[in-house]
Design a protein around this motif. Structure first.
Motif, short mmCIF file in Angstrom:
data_model
loop_
_atom_site.label_atom_id
_atom_site.label_comp_id
_atom_site.label_asym_id
_atom_site.label_seq_id
_atom_site.Cartn_x
_atom_site.Cartn_y
_atom_site.Cartn_z
N GLU A 252 2.39 3.34 7.67
CA GLU A 252 1.84 2.12 7.08
C GLU A 252 2.17 0.88 7.88
O GLU A 252 1.48 -0.13 7.77
CB GLU A 252 2.33 1.96 5.64
CG GLU A 252 1.70 2.96 4.68
CD GLU A 252 2.21 2.82 3.26
OE1 GLU A 252 3.30 2.22 3.05
OE2 GLU A 252 1.54 3.34 2.35
N SER A 253 3.21 0.94 8.70
CA SER A 253 3.60 -0.23 9.49
C SER A 253 2.54 -0.58 10.53
O SER A 253 2.44 -1.73 10.95
CB SER A 253 4.94 0.02 10.19
OG SER A 253 4.78 0.90 11.31
N GLY A 254 1.77 0.42 10.95
CA GLY A 254 0.73 0.18 11.94
C GLY A 254 1.25 0.02 13.36
O GLY A 254 0.51 -0.34 14.26
N VAL B 221 5.79 7.86 5.77
CA VAL B 221 4.74 7.02 5.19
C VAL B 221 4.97 5.56 5.57
O VAL B 221 4.03 4.85 5.98
CB VAL B 221 4.68 7.19 3.65
CG1 VAL B 221 3.79 6.13 3.02
CG2 VAL B 221 4.19 8.58 3.29
N GLU B 222 6.21 5.11 5.49
CA GLU B 222 6.52 3.72 5.86
C GLU B 222 6.18 3.46 7.33
O GLU B 222 5.63 2.42 7.67
CB GLU B 222 7.99 3.42 5.59
CG GLU B 222 8.32 3.34 4.12
CD GLU B 222 9.82 3.24 3.85
OE1 GLU B 222 10.61 3.16 4.82
OE2 GLU B 222 10.20 3.27 2.66
N SER C 33 1.10 8.57 15.52
CA SER C 33 0.57 8.64 14.16
C SER C 33 0.12 10.05 13.81
O SER C 33 0.39 10.53 12.70
CB SER C 33 -0.62 7.68 14.00
OG SER C 33 -0.19 6.34 14.11
#
Length: 80
Positions: free
Chosen positions: A24-26, A20-21, A33
């Protein structure tokens, strides 16, 4: 990285949090992804299965005289 076929609940949850981290970092590519998302879905299902099994075990342990006696789960612990 060598992995066991099935991780225990805590390991799966930790790995899921890491995924998840990363998502979420993009900073992941689209392909990365999608791979992380797919792995996250698998880990989520493993965690849900582990929780379901644990719930079933608790219900069996609470069963008395052929009847299920459900009791609330105390998340605060025993403070007495």
């Amino acid at each position: 990285m060598a992995r066991k076929k099935t991780l225990d609940f805590e390991q799966s949850l930790t790995e899921l949090q890491t995924l998840v981290e990363r998502l979420e970092s993009g900073e992941l590519s689209l392909e990365e992804s999608l791979g992380a998302f797919e792995q996250g879905i698998r880990l989520t299902r493993e965690c849900q299965a582990s929780l379901s099994q644990a719930e079933q075990k608790v219900q069996i342990l609470l069963e008395r005289d052929g009847e299920l006696s459900e009791a609330p789960f105390d998340t605060e612990g025993d403070e007495a």
